[in-house]
Design a protein around this motif. Structure first.
Motif, mmCIF file in Angstrom:
data_model
loop_
_atom_site.group_PDB
_atom_site.id
_atom_site.type_symbol
_atom_site.label_atom_id
_atom_site.label_comp_id
_atom_site.label_asym_id
_atom_site.label_seq_id
_atom_site.Cartn_x
_atom_site.Cartn_y
_atom_site.Cartn_z
ATOM 1 N N THR A 42 2.045 9.510 6.236
ATOM 2 C CA THR A 42 1.114 8.531 6.206
ATOM 3 C C THR A 42 0.300 8.552 7.524
ATOM 4 O OG1 THR A 42 1.674 6.319 6.339
ATOM 5 C CG2 THR A 42 1.935 7.449 4.324
ATOM 6 N N ASP A 79 -12.089 5.378 -3.133
ATOM 7 C CA ASP A 79 -11.253 6.388 -2.496
ATOM 8 C C ASP A 79 -10.981 6.246 -1.043
ATOM 9 O OD1 ASP A 79 -10.821 7.515 -4.915
ATOM 10 O OD2 ASP A 79 -11.956 9.236 -4.545
ATOM 11 N N HIS A 90 0.891 -1.094 -0.054
ATOM 12 C CA HIS A 90 -0.099 -0.024 -0.111
ATOM 13 C C HIS A 90 0.697 1.169 -0.017
ATOM 14 C CE1 HIS A 90 -3.523 2.502 0.925
ATOM 15 N NE2 HIS A 90 -2.819 3.157 1.720
ATOM 16 N N THR A 91 2.063 1.373 0.861
ATOM 17 C CA THR A 91 2.658 2.428 1.097
ATOM 18 C C THR A 91 3.773 2.768 -0.441
ATOM 19 O OG1 THR A 91 3.136 2.030 3.292
ATOM 20 C CG2 THR A 91 4.709 3.456 2.229
ATOM 21 N N LYS A 101 -9.417 2.083 -8.108
ATOM 22 C CA LYS A 101 -9.519 3.380 -7.712
ATOM 23 C C LYS A 101 -8.964 4.646 -8.731
ATOM 24 C CE LYS A 101 -7.648 6.943 -4.319
ATOM 25 N NZ LYS A 101 -6.468 7.284 -3.349
ATOM 26 N N LYS A 102 -8.094 4.022 -9.693
ATOM 27 C CA LYS A 102 -7.607 4.850 -10.746
ATOM 28 C C LYS A 102 -8.706 4.756 -11.902
ATOM 29 C CE LYS A 102 -3.284 5.283 -11.939
ATOM 30 N NZ LYS A 102 -1.928 5.018 -12.398
ATOM 31 N N TYR A 126 -5.946 -0.463 -5.806
ATOM 32 C CA TYR A 126 -5.159 0.556 -6.335
ATOM 33 C C TYR A 126 -5.635 0.958 -7.744
ATOM 34 C CZ TYR A 126 -1.403 3.431 -7.971
ATOM 35 O OH TYR A 126 -0.402 4.393 -8.714
ATOM 36 N N LEU A 131 2.441 1.510 -3.439
ATOM 37 C CA LEU A 131 1.462 2.116 -4.650
ATOM 38 C C LEU A 131 0.920 3.644 -4.352
ATOM 39 C CD1 LEU A 131 -0.721 -1.385 -4.904
ATOM 40 C CD2 LEU A 131 0.863 -0.321 -6.551
ATOM 41 N N TYR A 132 0.779 3.898 -3.044
ATOM 42 C CA TYR A 132 -0.056 5.133 -2.819
ATOM 43 C C TYR A 132 0.735 6.269 -2.368
ATOM 44 C CZ TYR A 132 -4.721 2.633 -2.986
ATOM 45 O OH TYR A 132 -5.727 1.940 -3.441
ATOM 46 N N HIS A 133 2.016 5.906 -2.067
ATOM 47 C CA HIS A 133 2.808 6.976 -1.396
ATOM 48 C C HIS A 133 4.328 7.143 -2.056
ATOM 49 C CE1 HIS A 133 -0.237 7.894 1.532
ATOM 50 N NE2 HIS A 133 -0.528 6.430 1.837
ATOM 51 N N HIS A 141 -8.956 1.409 2.405
ATOM 52 C CA HIS A 141 -7.808 1.368 2.943
ATOM 53 C C HIS A 141 -7.333 0.032 3.476
ATOM 54 C CE1 HIS A 141 -4.010 2.344 5.252
ATOM 55 N NE2 HIS A 141 -4.012 3.601 4.844
#
Length: 726
Positions: free
Chosen positions: A466, A622, A379-380, A613-614, A610, A382-384, A625
């Motif tokens: 985060t 959105d 998650h970190t 969401k895109k 992910y 992909l998203y951050h 999590h």
């Protein structure tokens, strides 16, 4: 499980609310400010270096509140329904106390003018270092209660001291990358800054409107009076398992509706019960609560009953929800019978006694913990990842914002102070483990400290942006379980040195960032944190020893008030990972070997969400999590299912309904109410203990005090007595 707990606080939600409501009134100065909008809106870009900080008022309040907070939290940790008093309570109480001291003390060195915001911040930070119960106290408790071993006060205190303070030395190195750069936000601190600023500016009140402090006092007294009803007079209100009461002799109904089972329909009117394991639902943002609810329903009310009633891993031999240790025939596992005199596994005795079994629910919670850890990584990334890389580059360039420039007015803490503390605490850890028989050799201490040091920077980068902190508890006990199998005390000691040293480093670094925002002199911060940590370790241990000696059958089911459910889970983990070891428990040939696939499941699970969401922006996706969702049941055990349902109901009332339909009231009073309710419950619990419990006096028995209204909720589907012995 308690060790897999991940804290989810209200920082992001509070910041969003604060920024939305105040955006129209915030006019930033034309001069330089932080490049981060949230920081610019909340943190002042001005400073007066002449404000006194290390005053007599500070030292008096810091020591007093640190002692009280560390005692209260350690005391309530032992209770059957534990709770934690947050630093928010100290922030609120220390404000009027500081103003009172400024008024009554004679003017001069003891009282250098009005009580100021920097003194207030430093008092709260000292108390924050003393607020959490030292993790190493768990080692002392399970040694004395379960392993019948006592190394004495000196060994216990030294272990607590080094595990709590090793992270402090790491924080000294991390400050260059995680404190100085503007990009390192540490969102949790913005809530604290907003509260300090609110308290130290005059509130603009409408006619008849209460101040926050008046509201706090009234709510505290109200909860203090009410808590006597479910806490002493009418304890059945703590868990109204009405579904089970329909037919108490129906086993399935008891397992589904009982408070000790799945808790379907169970209602609690006891604030202490609701917040005992999950913290206050009033301060957790709604988006996080929705993810927790989804995770809870999926895991506890879908996966667990399906696995149980299909008899996965012989589930029906054991209770549906239990963190205990069992034999193959469903009887409780006598751990001492498979250990040598010095608490090391005797493999021959283990083979004779039979393999260790745990409930299917307990096994699944470990699997979900594995998945949560690996999903955090995915998650970190992909998203951050882009934000983390950019901010890492910025931190390396040591780009200065206005706050870092203003801090140049104060002498920095020399690097050798932190280095000396780190080396000293590492040496103390080695000496402690070598002199006393913790079964952890010197190289094991160094390996644990090295793991903590290596992971501190990447974990800090993640948390600073985060507000999520990946835990090292699973990895540490997994690693040492393979390296030193059969040694439970070595396992928990290694885990504490590796996991808590990193977690403490994050706590200290976060506090340093708060001091950075509030322009508190770094050297004052150093001594404040040091004092708070020392006080906490000493008071935690003294409180634990007092309760262990004064309470009969403490930390056992025979003691109704002090069953230490967290210690029970900690002990079970020490047996699973330390005594039996991962190879025997989860390795090839083990019944639970498939649990290892959860690492892969967690790693993969965030990927489809992910890309969905895109593909579908600005949708409900959105708010999904995966790490939060998977960590939903992280406190089970020792938490029960009905703790979650009642917690979520209260959270809905305040974080959704009140926030949406009464936003001004919500922003003004919700967090204050949370602190007030915690304080009221704490005062009731302590007064009840010292007036009644310590004297062996209880409430007169009547229907409202009965504990047998749902007698079968902890029973296995197949009674142990009809199962042939292994």
């Amino acid at each position: 499980m308690a060790e897999q707990k991940q804290e989810y606080t209200a920082e992001k939600e509070f910041i969003d609310e604060k920024f939305d409501i105040e955006r129209s009134s915030v006019v930033l100065e034309e001069e330089e400010n932080s490049p981060i909008p949230e920081v610019a809106a909340i943190v002042s870009n001005k400073d007066d270096p002449n404000i006194p900080v290390l005053t007599f008022r500070f030292w008096l309040m810091a020591v007093l509140f640190s002692c009280l907070l560390s005692f209260f939290n350690q005391f309530f940790w032992f209770r059957t329904h534990p709770m934690t008093i947050s630093t928010l309570v100290i922030q609120l109480l220390s404000y009027p106390f500081g103003k009172f001291l400024a008024r009554v003390l004679p003017a001069g060195p003891l009282n250098p003018g009005p009580f100021n915001i920097k003194e207030h911040v430093l008092v709260a930070l000292t108390a924050n270092c003393a607020g959490g119960t030292a993790y190493a106290v768990d080692i002392t408790v399970i040694q004395k209660v379960y392993y019948l071993q006592d190394f004495g006060f000196g060994a216990n205190f030294l272990l607590i001291l080094c595990t709590q303070m090793l992270g402090y030395g790491m924080a000294g190195v991390l400050r260059r990358y995680l404190v100085y750069p503007a990009a390192m936000i540490w969102p949790s601190n913005l809530v604290q800054v907003a509260l300090f600023n609110t308290l130290h500016k005059d509130e603009e009140l409408e006619a008849g409107q209460w101040t926050r402090f008046k509201f706090f006092c009234v709510a505290t007294v109200g909860m203090f009076l009410y808590q006597w009803i479910p806490g002493f007079i009418f304890p059945v209100l703590s868990s109204i398992a009405w579904v089970c009461w329909i037919n108490p002799n129906n086993l399935v109904l008891s397992q589904i509706g009982g408070a000790g089972g799945l808790g379907v329909g169970a209602i609690s009117l006891d604030w202490n019960n609701i917040v005992s394991f999950l913290g206050s639902p009033l301060i957790v943002p709604w988006w996080a609560q929705v993810n927790i609810a989804m995770g809870f329903f999926l895991i506890a009310w879908i996966m667990v009953p399906i696995a149980y009633y299909t008899n996965l891993w012989e589930a029906k031999k054991f209770p549906i929800l239990d963190s205990g240790l069992f034999m193959e025939n469903g009887n409780r596992y006598a751990v001492k019978t498979i250990l040598t005199d010095d608490n090391v596994l005797d493999l021959e005795k283990y083979n004779l006694h039979g393999p260790l079994r745990i409930t299917t629910f307990f096994a699944l919670t470990y699997g979900i913990g594995f998945a949560g850890l690996s999903s955090m990584m995915t998650h970190t990334w992909l998203y951050h990842r882009h934000k983390l890389v950019a901010q890492w580059k910025q931190s390396r360039e040591h780009s200065e914002d206005i706050h870092h420039k203003l801090m140049q007015a104060y002498p920095e803490v020399p690097d050798w102070w932190y280095a000396a503390l780190f080396v000293l605490m590492t040496a103390v850890a080695i000496v402690t483990c070598e002199v006393w028989d913790y079964k952890l050799p010197w190289w094991g201490v160094i390996l644990a400290v090295a793991l903590a040091a290596v992971f501190s920077l990447p974990v800090g980068l993640i948390q600073a942006i985060t507000n999520q902190q990946p835990g090292l508890n699973i990895i540490t006990e997994y690693v040492i379980g393979y390296i030193l199998p059969g040694k439970p005390i070595a396992n928990v000691t290694f885990k504490t040195l590796g996991y808590i040293s990193m977690a403490q480093a994050m706590t200290f670094t976060s506090d340093l960032k708060l001091g950075h925002y509030m322009k508190v002199p770094p050297r004052a911060m150093f001594w404040a944190q040091l004092v708070g940590t020392l006080i906490a370790g000493l008071v935690n241990l003294l409180t634990a020893n007092w309760l262990l000696k004064s309470q009969k059958d403490v930390c056992t089911p025979l003691n109704k008030e002090f069953q230490c459910l967290s210690a029970k889970t900690f002990f079970s983990a020490s047996v699973i990972w330390g005594v039996v070891s991962p190879n025997l428990m989860f390795g090839p040939g083990s019944m639970y070997n498939s649990i290892n696939y959860f690492f892969l499941i967690g790693f993969v699970l965030p990927i489809p969400f992910y890309y969905l969401k895109k593909a579908f922006p600005n949708s409900w996706l959105d708010y999904v999590h995966i790490p939060v969702l998977l960590a939903a049941t992280g406190m089970m055990p020792p938490a029960q299912a009905y703790h979650y349902t009642n917690w979520l109901a209260i959270g809905f009332a305040f974080q959704f309904f009140a926030r949406r339909y009464h936003p001004e009231w919500h922003l003004r009073f919700t967090y204050v109410m949370s602190a007030a309710f915690d304080s009221g419950v704490a005062f009731t619990g302590l007064l009840s203990f010292f007036i009644f419990t310590i004297r062996g006096v209880g409430m007169v028995e009547w229907w409202g005090t009965r504990e047998d209204l749902c007698p079968l909720e902890g029973s296995p589907y197949i009674p142990a007595e009809v199962i042939p012995d292994a």
